[in-house]
Design an enzyme around this catalytic site. Sequence first.
Site, mmCIF file in Angstrom:
data_model
loop_
_atom_site.group_PDB
_atom_site.id
_atom_site.type_symbol
_atom_site.label_atom_id
_atom_site.label_comp_id
_atom_site.label_asym_id
_atom_site.label_seq_id
_atom_site.Cartn_x
_atom_site.Cartn_y
_atom_site.Cartn_z
ATOM 1 N N GLY A 179 18.531 -39.597 -25.049
ATOM 2 C CA GLY A 179 18.878 -38.448 -25.897
ATOM 3 C C GLY A 179 19.514 -38.868 -27.210
ATOM 4 C CD GLU A 232 -0.448 -51.805 -50.026
ATOM 5 O OE1 GLU A 232 -0.970 -52.899 -49.772
ATOM 6 O OE2 GLU A 232 0.420 -51.648 -50.909
ATOM 7 C CD GLN A 258 11.093 -55.119 -12.165
ATOM 8 O OE1 GLN A 258 10.447 -54.236 -11.587
ATOM 9 N NE2 GLN A 258 11.225 -56.324 -11.688
ATOM 10 C CB THR A 293 3.942 -45.869 -53.217
ATOM 11 O OG1 THR A 293 3.323 -45.399 -52.031
ATOM 12 C CG2 THR A 293 5.301 -46.459 -52.875
ATOM 13 C CB SER A 325 -10.762 -44.344 -45.583
ATOM 14 O OG SER A 325 -9.588 -44.229 -44.816
HETATM 15 N N1 CAA Z 1 -12.291 -58.535 -52.709
HETATM 16 C C1 CAA Z 1 -13.126 -58.517 -53.777
HETATM 17 N N2 CAA Z 1 -14.224 -57.720 -53.837
HETATM 18 C C2 CAA Z 1 -14.467 -56.908 -52.790
HETATM 19 C C3 CAA Z 1 -13.637 -56.866 -51.649
HETATM 20 C C4 CAA Z 1 -12.513 -57.732 -51.629
HETATM 21 N N3 CAA Z 1 -11.683 -57.754 -50.592
HETATM 22 N N4 CAA Z 1 -14.117 -55.971 -50.782
HETATM 23 C C5 CAA Z 1 -15.226 -55.461 -51.346
HETATM 24 N N5 CAA Z 1 -15.438 -56.021 -52.547
HETATM 25 C C6 CAA Z 1 -16.549 -55.794 -53.469
HETATM 26 C C7 CAA Z 1 -17.865 -56.106 -52.763
HETATM 27 O O1 CAA Z 1 -18.204 -57.475 -52.895
HETATM 28 C C8 CAA Z 1 -18.846 -55.212 -53.492
HETATM 29 O O2 CAA Z 1 -19.187 -55.810 -54.737
HETATM 30 P P1 CAA Z 1 -20.727 -55.889 -55.255
HETATM 31 O O3 CAA Z 1 -21.187 -54.479 -55.432
HETATM 32 O O4 CAA Z 1 -20.641 -56.624 -56.541
HETATM 33 O O5 CAA Z 1 -21.480 -56.602 -54.174
HETATM 34 C C9 CAA Z 1 -18.011 -53.984 -53.819
HETATM 35 O O6 CAA Z 1 -16.636 -54.397 -53.775
HETATM 36 C C10 CAA Z 1 -18.234 -52.860 -52.837
HETATM 37 O O7 CAA Z 1 -18.004 -53.389 -51.538
HETATM 38 P P2 CAA Z 1 -18.260 -52.542 -50.219
HETATM 39 O O8 CAA Z 1 -19.635 -51.924 -50.287
HETATM 40 O O9 CAA Z 1 -17.923 -53.390 -49.058
HETATM 41 O O10 CAA Z 1 -17.198 -51.387 -50.409
HETATM 42 P P3 CAA Z 1 -17.003 -50.058 -49.593
HETATM 43 O O11 CAA Z 1 -17.216 -48.909 -50.520
HETATM 44 O O12 CAA Z 1 -17.777 -50.100 -48.312
HETATM 45 O O13 CAA Z 1 -15.420 -50.094 -49.292
HETATM 46 C C11 CAA Z 1 -13.471 -50.648 -48.043
HETATM 47 C C12 CAA Z 1 -14.803 -51.113 -48.637
HETATM 48 C C13 CAA Z 1 -12.849 -51.910 -47.464
HETATM 49 C C14 CAA Z 1 -13.630 -49.612 -46.946
HETATM 50 C C15 CAA Z 1 -12.570 -50.074 -49.177
HETATM 51 O O14 CAA Z 1 -13.059 -48.827 -49.622
HETATM 52 C C16 CAA Z 1 -11.136 -49.919 -48.763
HETATM 53 O O15 CAA Z 1 -10.368 -50.884 -48.793
HETATM 54 N N6 CAA Z 1 -10.696 -48.683 -48.379
HETATM 55 C C17 CAA Z 1 -9.302 -48.432 -48.112
HETATM 56 C C18 CAA Z 1 -8.572 -48.053 -49.371
HETATM 57 C C19 CAA Z 1 -7.127 -48.426 -49.334
HETATM 58 O O16 CAA Z 1 -6.710 -49.412 -48.756
HETATM 59 N N7 CAA Z 1 -6.318 -47.620 -50.004
HETATM 60 C C20 CAA Z 1 -4.942 -47.909 -50.117
HETATM 61 C C21 CAA Z 1 -4.401 -47.268 -51.323
HETATM 62 S S1 CAA Z 1 -3.026 -48.119 -52.028
HETATM 63 C C22 CAA Z 1 -1.673 -47.720 -51.132
HETATM 64 O O17 CAA Z 1 -1.749 -47.165 -50.080
HETATM 65 C C23 CAA Z 1 -0.388 -48.191 -51.690
HETATM 66 C C24 CAA Z 1 0.783 -47.522 -51.096
HETATM 67 O O18 CAA Z 1 1.103 -46.437 -51.432
HETATM 68 C C25 CAA Z 1 1.608 -48.234 -50.113
#
Ligand code: CAA
Length: 378
Positions: free
Chosen positions: A339, A362, A278, A157, A131
Amino acid sequence: MLLQFTEEQIMMRDMVRDFAKEKIEPWVEHMEAGEFPRELLTQMGELGLMGITAPEEFGGSAMDFTSYILAIHELSKVSAVMGVILSVHTSVGTNPIIYFGNDEQKQRYVSKLASGEFLGAFCLTEPSAGSDAGSLQSKAKKDGNDYVINGSKVFVTNGGEADVYIVFASTNTEAKTRGISAFIVEKGTPGLVIGKDEKKMGLHGSRTVQLTFDNCRVPVSNLLGAEGEGFKIAMANLDVGRIGIAAQSLGIAEAALEAATAYAKERVQFGKPIAVQQGIGFKLADMATAVEAAKLLVYKAADLRSKGLPCGQEASMAKLLASRTAVQTAIEAVQIFGGYGYTKDYPVERFFRDAKVTEIYEGTSEIQKLVISKHLLK
Ligand code: CAA
């Protein structure tokens, strides 16, 4: 908002529906046994589905985003495996190159990804960075005309089957998320080691592997975007990618509802079909209401994206609601089948196993709430 699709979108949806019924359904048991559906992906490439939103100049079908979501929704009603393969291939395997690649990278990779000759994958998650994706430990060091990547990725994936990997690694650890860069790594690159193939609760047939980058050398020309732009590339593509997983969830939920409704109409207990009793009728009513709500949110997010409008908040809302609906609807479907629902003679136990991961990958449901609340507080 009424769900009104264009003639083109309906034609595409019907084509995918027929393909899923004729070609994918007979394959479900092979996938359940762990077989990867490469031949189906080739056929989907021929139908233009592997490059559904890719520009025509790169051999894509250049359809709008809603058409893509319709395709994932329809595929996932028959096979959630096909839904996730297409979603990952498109949203986070191909789109980063379309949106952030230079002309040479687009020429080199997008046509092959769009035709289905190449399969795409996305490597962000690490053993200790799930995360908290920004805390990733993989590193890429510039060495002459190459970058040398070292690190480990998990839960990839399409991993092992993919031809192109979008890989995130830090080129400047002090800069934290602003030091993360994205790279295109081709299958067969020395130092790209395919590791353990995870044995999963569901989605059998979809590959989920560990990867190690052991002094994996890629040319400087494979840097995607600028150095330090990687985290934004990952986040921007996940924003949109989450609508794909929401559509996959919706497909599973709808399939579970349809199976449970059909069974409840036929199954007679206490002298009448259980559907008109129901306890079961109310269950079906709750399930149908939840599915309809999820559908509206999924297609609202898709519509915003199709119109080029911001959709990050709606994408997270759609994923949060649709994945919860998939899990709850599948659980209730198993309950309605009683079942029989717990056996492999009926598909609802598969829907139940396939649904759970939609609340995890994701971005977990908790991460979707974090993203939504950040939007609310902006
Ligand atoms: N679009 C563009 N830029 C973004 C953004 C977005 N949606 N969200 C954040 N940013 C940028 C911010 O603007 C910031 O930039 P600056 O430093 O220039 O200001 C930078 O990113 C850091 O932002 P945050 O401090 O908000 O970031 P964070 O470390 O707190 O993390 C989070 C944010 C949303 C929790 C992120 O870590 C996250 O999405 N975590 C989940 C990860 C995830 O979804 N993994 C999935 C893996 S892929 C997968 O699962 C595929 C599969 O197999 C099906």
